[in-house]
Design a protein around this motif. Sequence first.
Motif, PDB file in Angstrom:
ATOM      1  N   LEU A   1      26.157  32.674  18.005  1.00 50.45           N
ATOM      2  CA  LEU A   1      25.994  32.562  16.555  1.00 50.45           C
ATOM      3  C   LEU A   1      24.988  33.582  16.022  1.00 50.45           C
ATOM      4  N   LEU A   2      24.235  34.184  16.903  1.00 52.80           N
ATOM      5  CA  LEU A   2      23.290  35.245  16.538  1.00 52.80           C
ATOM      6  C   LEU A   2      23.360  36.329  17.600  1.00 52.80           C
ATOM      7  N   ASP A   3      23.579  37.568  17.197  1.00 58.42           N
ATOM      8  CA  ASP A   3      23.650  38.698  18.125  1.00 58.42           C
ATOM      9  C   ASP A   3      22.260  39.290  18.275  1.00 58.42           C
ATOM     10  N   ALA A   4      21.533  38.785  19.264  1.00 58.39           N
ATOM     11  CA  ALA A   4      20.133  39.179  19.440  1.00 58.39           C
ATOM     12  C   ALA A   4      19.989  40.668  19.711  1.00 58.39           C
ATOM     13  N   PHE A   5      20.841  41.225  20.549  1.00 62.78           N
ATOM     14  CA  PHE A   5      20.672  42.622  20.942  1.00 62.78           C
ATOM     15  C   PHE A   5      21.071  43.580  19.828  1.00 62.78           C
ATOM     16  N   ALA A   6      21.984  43.163  18.967  1.00 63.96           N
ATOM     17  CA  ALA A   6      22.320  43.991  17.817  1.00 63.96           C
ATOM     18  C   ALA A   6      21.137  44.096  16.859  1.00 63.96           C
ATOM     19  N   LEU A   7      20.274  43.098  16.883  1.00 61.93           N
ATOM     20  CA  LEU A   7      19.081  43.114  16.031  1.00 61.93           C
ATOM     21  C   LEU A   7      17.899  43.794  16.709  1.00 61.93           C
ATOM     22  N   GLY A   8      18.090  44.277  17.929  1.00 62.35           N
ATOM     23  CA  GLY A   8      17.043  45.040  18.611  1.00 62.35           C
ATOM     24  C   GLY A   8      16.168  44.259  19.550  1.00 62.35           C
ATOM     25  N   VAL A   9      16.454  42.969  19.743  1.00 59.87           N
ATOM     26  CA  VAL A   9      15.664  42.161  20.670  1.00 59.87           C
ATOM     27  C   VAL A   9      15.823  42.706  22.089  1.00 59.87           C
ATOM     28  N   ASP A  10      14.745  42.638  22.881  1.00 66.43           N
ATOM     29  CA  ASP A  10      14.780  43.166  24.250  1.00 66.43           C
ATOM     30  C   ASP A  10      15.254  42.143  25.271  1.00 66.43           C
ATOM     31  N   ILE A  11      14.862  40.887  25.075  1.00 65.87           N
ATOM     32  CA  ILE A  11      15.194  39.820  26.019  1.00 65.87           C
ATOM     33  C   ILE A  11      15.660  38.606  25.222  1.00 65.87           C
ATOM     34  N   SER A  12      16.776  38.032  25.641  1.00 70.57           N
ATOM     35  CA  SER A  12      17.295  36.816  25.010  1.00 70.57           C
ATOM     36  C   SER A  12      17.376  35.725  26.067  1.00 70.57           C
ATOM     37  N   VAL A  13      16.756  34.587  25.788  1.00 72.33           N
ATOM     38  CA  VAL A  13      16.807  33.473  26.733  1.00 72.33           C
ATOM     39  C   VAL A  13      17.574  32.310  26.122  1.00 72.33           C
ATOM     40  N   GLN A  14      18.186  31.545  27.000  1.00 73.76           N
ATOM     41  CA  GLN A  14      18.886  30.332  26.587  1.00 73.76           C
ATOM     42  C   GLN A  14      18.559  29.197  27.542  1.00 73.76           C
ATOM     43  N   ALA A  15      18.501  27.992  26.992  1.00 68.96           N
ATOM     44  CA  ALA A  15      18.574  26.794  27.819  1.00 68.96           C
ATOM     45  C   ALA A  15      20.059  26.472  27.943  1.00 68.96           C
ATOM     46  N   LEU A  16      20.669  26.886  29.041  1.00 66.43           N
ATOM     47  CA  LEU A  16      22.086  26.615  29.253  1.00 66.43           C
ATOM     48  C   LEU A  16      22.347  25.119  29.372  1.00 66.43           C
TER      49      LEU A  16
END
Length: 416
Positions: free
Chosen positions: A215-230
């Motif tokens: 629902l949010l494209d973190a890397f398109a916004l320039g974020v370096d690391i994206s974490v999730q609680a799977l």
Amino acid sequence: MQFALKRMHWSQFIRIASIVSNRHIEATPMHWRTRLIHSEATVPGGFASLSTPVYRGSTVVFDRQASVADQWRAERGYSYGLYGTPTTLELGARIAEMEGARHTFIVPGGQAAIALVYLSRCKAGSHALVPHSAYGPNREMANGLLRQFGVEVEPYDPLVGEGIARLIRPETSLVWCESPGSITMEVQDLPAIVAAARSRGVTVALDNSYAAGVLLDAFALGVDISVQALTKYVGGHSDLLLGSVSVRTDQMFEAVGSVWHQLGMAVSPDDCSLALRGLQTLGIRLDRVGRSALEIAQWLALRPEVDRVLHPALSTCPGHAQWRRDFKGSASVFSIVFKAHFSGEQVAAFIDALSLFKIGFSWGGVTSLAVAFPDLQRPGIDYQGRLVRLNIGLEEVDDLKLDLAHALQAMALTTR
């Protein structure tokens, strides 16, 4: 015999020697206990399934000594089960594909993902920034383990936007974001924060669990690391604990990967198999709970007992404009704040009167959940126990509304 051997080609001699050798093995059958370990039983090939097999294993067997290598980079081949089996690596590859990442590391849970980011980006003397609205255990780690290691983690206003530039120091190595924030749901201005951090060479990490990486494209916004609680939406059934750390660049892959390797963050292939299964229905589940949650949030906003609904898709949520700009949709979790004349005891009575909504932490599963936060505070705001977080599951919306209406009536009838 000697004369005959002299006239044979050397390849014929080797073939005869091999036959003699094999006959010797066949003539000396293995003990049944040995055969249990070194079986020669076979099954037909060509079995094609829609499900990813569950590969369990610690030891990886090599063809020859020259192939033995103790390394964690999967693209160089398997070396030890700790660094992944085909099941765990497929889950990582699927998450990376979904998020548009260079690589995704699978870890034992969301908190493990947060720890991996901190320990790979900070060292003694480092300074990090974390929003007030971050997941509680993130802030606990900042005030506990990281402080012991000489890392200073400074909290900041999640709505600071480009003003975060004033908080970045020469020793700042990490800026955490979480959008929407935990419980109070503030939506951050990620492009502004990323721009300020990047100009100073500071890593930006995002807890992207709410958006499930889609629902949010973190890397398109320039974020370096994206974490999730799977554990949440990817698992989807409240029956597993897993986390992911996705990185954008080769440099971050090496930096995070070397620490992941040293920490020994092994995960269960069985849990990964459940997560792979969860991915197959993530799209329809996320769409369903998103629509149901928004309908219930809009309904609650009209109730006389409710002062405010903190749902990113509603204008009453802090940072709503950022949500409209950056997000593709909303998910299942949001919070409500009851009006000031209700006491904490009455809010507890509301929770206890619920039937379909179960009382419990976490979210993202098929069952609706509710929990109050009696001690929750934000800088300058004391909710006085009047804030309740809801997770909307796959139950019918009308049934959930009836359950909520019954609990609201019970709350109103409870004496202060």
